[in-house]
Design an enzyme around this catalytic site. Structure first.
Site, PDB file in Angstrom:
ATOM      1  N   GLY A 190     -56.489 -17.655  10.110  1.00 27.76           N
ATOM      2  CA  GLY A 190     -57.431 -18.565  10.766  1.00 27.76           C
ATOM      3  C   GLY A 190     -58.832 -18.374  10.224  1.00 27.76           C
ATOM      4  O   GLY A 190     -59.362 -17.259  10.260  1.00 27.76           O
ATOM      5  N   VAL A 247     -47.817 -19.971   7.612  1.00 24.05           N
ATOM      6  CA  VAL A 247     -47.523 -18.552   7.837  1.00 24.05           C
ATOM      7  C   VAL A 247     -46.098 -18.423   8.361  1.00 24.05           C
ATOM      8  O   VAL A 247     -45.696 -19.147   9.277  1.00 24.05           O
ATOM      9  CB  VAL A 247     -48.539 -17.938   8.825  1.00 24.05           C
ATOM     10  N   GLY A 281     -57.630 -19.459  17.578  1.00 22.09           N
ATOM     11  CA  GLY A 281     -58.086 -20.223  18.745  1.00 22.09           C
ATOM     12  C   GLY A 281     -57.965 -19.417  20.026  1.00 22.09           C
ATOM     13  O   GLY A 281     -57.485 -18.271  20.023  1.00 22.09           O
ATOM     14  N   ALA A 330     -70.945 -19.689  24.309  1.00 21.08           N
ATOM     15  CA  ALA A 330     -71.626 -19.043  25.427  1.00 21.08           C
ATOM     16  C   ALA A 330     -72.743 -19.919  25.994  1.00 21.08           C
ATOM     17  O   ALA A 330     -72.893 -20.046  27.213  1.00 21.08           O
ATOM     18  CB  ALA A 330     -72.182 -17.702  24.970  1.00 21.08           C
ATOM     19  N   HIS A 454     -96.684 -21.827   6.441  1.00 22.86           N
ATOM     20  CA  HIS A 454     -96.353 -21.471   5.060  1.00 22.86           C
ATOM     21  C   HIS A 454     -96.675 -20.006   4.818  1.00 22.86           C
ATOM     22  O   HIS A 454     -97.760 -19.562   5.199  1.00 22.86           O
ATOM     23  CB  HIS A 454     -97.156 -22.326   4.077  1.00 22.86           C
TER      24      HIS A 454
HETATM   25  C1  FAD Z   1     -65.618 -12.399  18.612  1.00 21.07           C
HETATM   26  C2  FAD Z   1     -66.294 -13.523  19.331  1.00 21.07           C
HETATM   27  C3  FAD Z   1     -67.565 -13.885  18.970  1.00 21.07           C
HETATM   28  C4  FAD Z   1     -68.203 -14.916  19.634  1.00 21.07           C
HETATM   29  N1  FAD Z   1     -69.455 -15.243  19.239  1.00 21.07           N
HETATM   30  C5  FAD Z   1     -70.098 -16.251  19.862  1.00 21.07           C
HETATM   31  C6  FAD Z   1     -71.419 -16.578  19.506  1.00 21.07           C
HETATM   32  O1  FAD Z   1     -72.007 -15.967  18.604  1.00 21.07           O
HETATM   33  N2  FAD Z   1     -72.036 -17.577  20.179  1.00 21.07           N
HETATM   34  C7  FAD Z   1     -71.396 -18.276  21.173  1.00 21.07           C
HETATM   35  O2  FAD Z   1     -71.993 -19.177  21.741  1.00 21.07           O
HETATM   36  N3  FAD Z   1     -70.145 -17.970  21.553  1.00 21.07           N
HETATM   37  C8  FAD Z   1     -69.481 -16.975  20.927  1.00 21.07           C
HETATM   38  N4  FAD Z   1     -68.227 -16.645  21.319  1.00 21.07           N
HETATM   39  C9  FAD Z   1     -67.615 -17.410  22.427  1.00 21.07           C
HETATM   40  C10 FAD Z   1     -68.130 -16.896  23.775  1.00 21.07           C
HETATM   41  O3  FAD Z   1     -67.829 -15.527  23.892  1.00 21.07           O
HETATM   42  C11 FAD Z   1     -67.493 -17.676  24.918  1.00 21.07           C
HETATM   43  O4  FAD Z   1     -67.682 -19.053  24.722  1.00 21.07           O
HETATM   44  C12 FAD Z   1     -68.134 -17.268  26.252  1.00 21.07           C
HETATM   45  O5  FAD Z   1     -67.928 -15.897  26.494  1.00 21.07           O
HETATM   46  C13 FAD Z   1     -67.548 -18.081  27.410  1.00 21.07           C
HETATM   47  O6  FAD Z   1     -68.174 -17.692  28.575  1.00 21.07           O
HETATM   48  P1  FAD Z   1     -67.454 -17.808  30.003  1.00 21.07           P
HETATM   49  O7  FAD Z   1     -68.463 -17.384  30.993  1.00 21.07           O
HETATM   50  O8  FAD Z   1     -66.831 -19.136  30.131  1.00 21.07           O
HETATM   51  O9  FAD Z   1     -66.239 -16.776  29.943  1.00 21.07           O
HETATM   52  P2  FAD Z   1     -66.123 -15.240  29.565  1.00 21.07           P
HETATM   53  O10 FAD Z   1     -67.257 -14.737  28.791  1.00 21.07           O
HETATM   54  O11 FAD Z   1     -64.762 -15.080  28.968  1.00 21.07           O
HETATM   55  O12 FAD Z   1     -66.161 -14.493  30.965  1.00 21.07           O
HETATM   56  C14 FAD Z   1     -65.151 -14.631  31.899  1.00 21.07           C
HETATM   57  C15 FAD Z   1     -65.200 -13.444  32.826  1.00 21.07           C
HETATM   58  O13 FAD Z   1     -64.380 -13.718  33.961  1.00 21.07           O
HETATM   59  C16 FAD Z   1     -63.637 -12.556  34.279  1.00 21.07           C
HETATM   60  N5  FAD Z   1     -62.459 -13.012  35.030  1.00 21.07           N
HETATM   61  C17 FAD Z   1     -61.460 -13.820  34.623  1.00 21.07           C
HETATM   62  N6  FAD Z   1     -60.613 -14.076  35.645  1.00 21.07           N
HETATM   63  C18 FAD Z   1     -61.094 -13.397  36.717  1.00 21.07           C
HETATM   64  C19 FAD Z   1     -60.677 -13.271  38.068  1.00 21.07           C
HETATM   65  N7  FAD Z   1     -59.612 -13.918  38.525  1.00 21.07           N
HETATM   66  N8  FAD Z   1     -61.407 -12.488  38.879  1.00 21.07           N
HETATM   67  C20 FAD Z   1     -62.516 -11.837  38.425  1.00 21.07           C
HETATM   68  N9  FAD Z   1     -62.954 -11.935  37.172  1.00 21.07           N
HETATM   69  C21 FAD Z   1     -62.264 -12.710  36.330  1.00 21.07           C
HETATM   70  C22 FAD Z   1     -63.329 -11.949  32.923  1.00 21.07           C
HETATM   71  O14 FAD Z   1     -62.978 -10.591  33.072  1.00 21.07           O
HETATM   72  C23 FAD Z   1     -64.660 -12.158  32.222  1.00 21.07           C
HETATM   73  O15 FAD Z   1     -65.537 -11.097  32.503  1.00 21.07           O
HETATM   74  C24 FAD Z   1     -67.560 -15.597  20.692  1.00 21.07           C
HETATM   75  C25 FAD Z   1     -66.286 -15.219  21.090  1.00 21.07           C
HETATM   76  C26 FAD Z   1     -65.654 -14.202  20.429  1.00 21.07           C
HETATM   77  C27 FAD Z   1     -64.281 -13.792  20.882  1.00 21.07           C
END
Ligand code: FAD
Length: 475
Positions: A190, A247, A281, A330, A454
């Site tokens: 990927g 793959v 993904g 994020a 600049h």
């Molecule tokens: C390696 C990597 C690099 C990335 N880099 C970037 C970047 O540079 N810029 C960017 O914009 N995005 C980046 N992303 C994507 C970004 O991390 C996600 O889009 C973002 O974290 C989503 O936020 P969220 O709040 O929806 O969920 P999350 O950050 O996944 O948070 C969800 C939280 O809910 C908790 N949870 C789930 N279910 C329950 C439950 N039932 N009870 C209690 N807690 C629960 C989980 O434990 C977690 O702490 C990256 C992702 C990865 C994997």
């Protein structure tokens, strides 16, 4: 009925959830946030995927590995001799962990400052009863009640069928951020944002990295011209990228991983690597929410169904971030969190999906906002394009980083900016100007007439805007 009653309960403390909780508290609500993430000691680690195994640790390692790469390959150009350069990977990983902890602790502080009640454990629906009852299963178990529920439970990495993550040999983003020694050979399935960033880290630290991508085009979502430029740069750095592959069987053993694959010509190949990162993904996460108890509607991908305003199928239950439709970013999650808190308060929170910036933090960085040239062509929209290469930018020359360009796309008749695409140094920072411009419906000429410092990389942005009218000053 629980004696702990809240106006708003947020389930999930990632960037979507914790920001929603803070904004709701700012608006005067009594707010709880439930998050189950555990640090190595079993304690809470607020910030979700982004802070713990996503945005933050990946950027910490990208920075460290870039410094190492510069010391080894580029300092000499500046007249700086480095002798006996060596890598202390354990220290690099410990620094990354410390950066993560600073961010975890920062959110704890923000919750205290804003009087958000934090519950460490898994939140799940019990029933709908004059609001909703939510069970928190942590060290202890308790039930709390809320009038409004915001679901921000994020996403999980999608495994390759037949090659489950063991985080030893077959790695998700989690394992890829804590490999204890630099693998000699690394495979990457990927070539999306996460895969390319992880591949860059380990290539800079010395791994021979091969990327296997099923799609026939490289970075299909990126503007074609920008993607081609990035592809050229990555190949030059030594990344092996195979497109249009299929793959086959993946075997993992003591000696590493063997991947059977077929190239674009249909020839059978085998890739033998020490570690394999699978980055194909992410899947919306609703595990353990007990969504069935209240009849919450999910789509066929497992995402929570929401309308444009993040309302779910249930009254006063909202969902934001990776667990709903839209880009898994994020800052998209954060914006939705703010907008939902404001809607609960009767305000008109809004997220403009047309101006969400995208960034890939490789070297060169890639960043864009708005439409690509291929999208405009497909729409049949009349447009003008202007590009400016960093090669002709004084600051980029001084930095010693002249790869790439800035590209503007503007409406042929009105000159309104339709898209800005950057590949090159600090593209992640430069893109903000384009986002602001597009939010204010600026024309390319507006940017071209603004005074830019600049020497700065941002002059390339101004020059690309000038290029729309074929009147660049420095190229
Ligand atoms: C390696 C990597 C690099 C990335 N880099 C970037 C970047 O540079 N810029 C960017 O914009 N995005 C980046 N992303 C994507 C970004 O991390 C996600 O889009 C973002 O974290 C989503 O936020 P969220 O709040 O929806 O969920 P999350 O950050 O996944 O948070 C969800 C939280 O809910 C908790 N949870 C789930 N279910 C329950 C439950 N039932 N009870 C209690 N807690 C629960 C989980 O434990 C977690 O702490 C990256 C992702 C990865 C994997």
């Amino acid at each position: 009925m629980s004696n702990k009653q809240f106006d708003v309960i947020v389930i999930g403390g990632g960037p979507g959830g914790y920001v929603a909780a803070i904004r709701a508290a700012q608006l005067g609500f009594n707010v709880a946030c439930i998050d189950e993430w555990k640090n190595a000691k079993g304690g809470p680690a607020l910030g979700g995927t982004c802070t713990n195994i996503g945005c933050i640790p990946s950027k910490a390692l990208l920075q460290s590995s870039e410094n190492y790469d510069h010391a080894g390959h580029h300092f000499a150009d500046h007249g700086i001799k480095v002798e006996g350069l060596s890598l202390d990977l354990a220290k690099m990983l410990a620094r990354k962990d410390a950066v993560v902890k600073q961010n975890n602790d920062g959110i704890v502080y923000l919750f205290k400052k804003n009087k958000v009640s934090f519950f460490h454990g898994r939140g799940s629906f019990v029933k709908a009863a004059d609001g909703y009852e939510i069970k928190v299963a942590g060290a202890a178990e308790e039930t709390i009640a809320g009038k409004h529920i915001i679901l921000a439970t994020g996403s999980n990495p999608r495994p390759l069928p037949g090659a489950d993550f063991d985080e030893e040999n077959i790695l998700s983003n989690d394992g890829a951020l804590r490999i204890g020694g630099v693998p000699k050979k690394m495979g990457l399935i990927g070539s999306g944002v996460i895969g390319l960033e992880m591949g860059s880290v380990w290539r800079r630290l010395g791994s021979e990295v091969t990327v296997l991508e099923a799609l026939p085009t490289f970075l299909g979502a990126v503007d074609d011209q920008i993607a081609k430029e990035a592809h050229k740069a990555f190949i030059k750095q030594g990344l092996k990228i195979e497109l249009g592959v299929k793959v086959g069987e993946v075997k993992s053993g003591k000696k590493g991983v063997s991947v059977a694959w077929t190239n674009a010509k249909g020839e059978a190949q085998t890739l033998e690597v020490d570690k394999l990162i699978v980055s194909i993904g992410r899947v919306p996460n609703t595990i353990g929410l007990n969504a069935e108890a209240v009849g919450l509607k999910l789509d066929e991908r497992g995402a929570i169904v929401v309308d444009d305003d993040c309302r779910t199928s249930l009254p006063n239950v909202w969902a934001i971030g990776d667990v709903v439709r839209g880009p898994m970013l994020a800052h998209k999650a954060e914006e939705e969190g703010v907008a939902v808190a404001e809607r609960i308060a009767g305000q008109h929170g809004h997220v403009n999906f047309n101006t969400i910036p995208w960034v890939i933090y490789t070297s060169p960085e890639i960043a864009w906002v708005g439409q690509t040239e291929q999208q405009l062509k497909a729409e049949g929209r009349a447009y003008k394009a202007g590009t400016f290469p960093f090669m002709a930018n004084g600051r980029a020359r001084a930095l010693g980083d002249t790869t790439g360009m800035v590209k503007f796309l503007a409406d042929a008749a009105t000159d309104e900016i339709l898209g800005v695409h950057i590949v090159g140094p600090m593209a992640s920072e430069l893109i903000s100007e384009a986002v602001v411009a597009m939010e204010f419906k600026a024309s390319a000429e507006d940017i071209a007439r603004i005074c830019h410092a600049h020497p700065s990389l941002s002059e390339a942005t101004k020059e690309a805007a000038l290029a729309i009218d074929k009147r660049t000053l420095n190229f």
